[in-house]
Design an enzyme around this catalytic site. Structure first.
Site, PDB file in Angstrom:
ATOM      1  N   ASP A   1       0.794  -1.249   0.000  1.00 44.49           N
ATOM      2  CA  ASP A   1       0.000   0.000   0.000  1.00 44.49           C
ATOM      3  C   ASP A   1       0.820   1.291   0.000  1.00 44.49           C
ATOM      4  O   ASP A   1       0.401   2.282   0.621  1.00 44.49           O
ATOM      5  CB  ASP A   1      -0.961   0.011   1.188  1.00 44.49           C
ATOM      6  CG  ASP A   1      -1.945  -1.147   1.159  1.00 44.49           C
ATOM      7  OD1 ASP A   1      -2.018  -1.838   0.132  1.00 44.49           O
ATOM      8  OD2 ASP A   1      -2.630  -1.360   2.171  1.00 44.49           O
TER       9      ASP A   1
ATOM     10  N   LYS B   1      -6.484  -5.335  -2.964  1.00 45.64           N
ATOM     11  CA  LYS B   1      -7.092  -5.954  -1.795  1.00 45.64           C
ATOM     12  C   LYS B   1      -8.180  -5.068  -1.207  1.00 45.64           C
ATOM     13  O   LYS B   1      -8.279  -3.887  -1.523  1.00 45.64           O
ATOM     14  CB  LYS B   1      -6.032  -6.289  -0.744  1.00 45.64           C
ATOM     15  CG  LYS B   1      -5.266  -5.100  -0.180  1.00 45.64           C
ATOM     16  CD  LYS B   1      -4.082  -5.593   0.657  1.00 45.64           C
ATOM     17  CE  LYS B   1      -3.283  -4.467   1.267  1.00 45.64           C
ATOM     18  NZ  LYS B   1      -3.949  -3.801   2.384  1.00 45.64           N
TER      19      LYS B   1
ATOM     20  N   ALA C   1       3.071   0.445   4.146  1.00 44.88           N
ATOM     21  CA  ALA C   1       2.281   1.215   5.096  1.00 44.88           C
ATOM     22  C   ALA C   1       0.920   0.531   5.318  1.00 44.88           C
ATOM     23  O   ALA C   1       0.441  -0.183   4.445  1.00 44.88           O
ATOM     24  CB  ALA C   1       2.066   2.638   4.566  1.00 44.88           C
ATOM     25  N   THR C   2       0.366   0.742   6.474  1.00 48.12           N
ATOM     26  CA  THR C   2       1.014   1.338   7.633  1.00 48.12           C
ATOM     27  C   THR C   2       1.560   0.229   8.524  1.00 48.12           C
ATOM     28  O   THR C   2       1.028  -0.869   8.521  1.00 48.12           O
ATOM     29  CB  THR C   2       0.049   2.220   8.455  1.00 48.12           C
ATOM     30  OG1 THR C   2      -1.023   1.392   8.950  1.00 48.12           O
ATOM     31  CG2 THR C   2      -0.525   3.346   7.627  1.00 48.12           C
TER      32      THR C   2
ATOM     33  N   CYS D   1      -1.800  -2.485   7.813  1.00 48.18           N
ATOM     34  CA  CYS D   1      -1.677  -3.437   6.723  1.00 48.18           C
ATOM     35  C   CYS D   1      -0.336  -4.162   6.689  1.00 48.18           C
ATOM     36  O   CYS D   1      -0.256  -5.310   6.259  1.00 48.18           O
ATOM     37  CB  CYS D   1      -1.943  -2.732   5.398  1.00 48.18           C
ATOM     38  SG  CYS D   1      -3.626  -2.067   5.289  1.00 48.18           S
TER      39      CYS D   1
END
Length: 212
Positions: free
Chosen positions: A33, A121, A149-150, A154
């Protein structure tokens, strides 16, 4: 009590936590992410993760010559999912992560190419409800390096699921980031104690560079 105080360390040592993982010979890198919605503080979910993006870019750049696969993940929701995903009730700021918006795009500062894999996701873990486990198996990976992150959300969820899927996990400290230091440090402590090895970027670079 300090997170890394002697009493805490003694308690965890006595419980038998914190031993190093077994590093394999075929690592894969999972970049969790590092999208504009998380790396740009203009978004509700974002923070200034410039240093994390720079460190992760170094590691990803080293992966190519070593033949180490790189998998990126992003969170993105369709209009219908905005009303059905329960997580969005708890974290309404994430409603900005709409499929097709810039918020779900990989940060332009990362060396993301068509040779890399992309997983979309809906939840915290890169594994839950996705094809990540099958993808890693198809590459022959035997170790997973988790960036992104974070740290408290995640990244941690992905680390735990990677372990539960049978992969030793490394987390380069410079390659993960969060909105606040407290949650980040608490979760790095937990990851090091129970789920993987929190390592330096230099260590991760040497490991990736040594793959034959």
């Amino acid at each position: 009590m300090s997170l890394h105080g002697s009493e805490t360390d003694a308690t965890y040592d006595r419980a038998g936590f914190g031993s190093p993982v077994r590093r394999g010979e075929r690592p894969a890198i999972v970049v969790v992410d590092l999208t504009k919605g998380f790396t740009d503080p203009a978004y509700p979910t974002g923070a200034d993760l410039t240093e994390v993006v720079a460190a992760t870019s170094q590691l990803v750049a080293a992966a190519g010559p070593a033949g180490v696969p790189v998998v990126y993940t992003t969170i993105g929701y369709t209009p219908a999912e905005l009303d059905t995903v329960v997580w969005l009730d708890k974290a309404p700021g994430m409603r900005a992560l709409a499929i097709g918006s810039e918020a779900v795009e990989i940060d332009d500062r990362l060396p993301f190419t068509d040779a890399d894999h992309l997983i979309v996701k809906k939840g915290a873990s890169g594994f839950f409800g996705t094809g990540l486990a099958s993808l890693l198996a198809s590459t022959g990976a035997d170790t997973v390096i988790v960036c992104g992150a974070t740290t408290s959300g995640c990244v941690r969820a992905t680390v735990v699921d990677a372990l539960q899927c049978g992969y030793p996990v490394l987390v380069p400290r410079e390659c993960v980031g969060d909105r606040a230091d407290g949650p980040a440090e608490a979760n790095l402590f937990d990851i090091q104690a129970k789920y993987g090895d929190v390592v330096s970027l230099d260590d991760a670079l040497a490991y990736v560079g040594g793959v034959k």
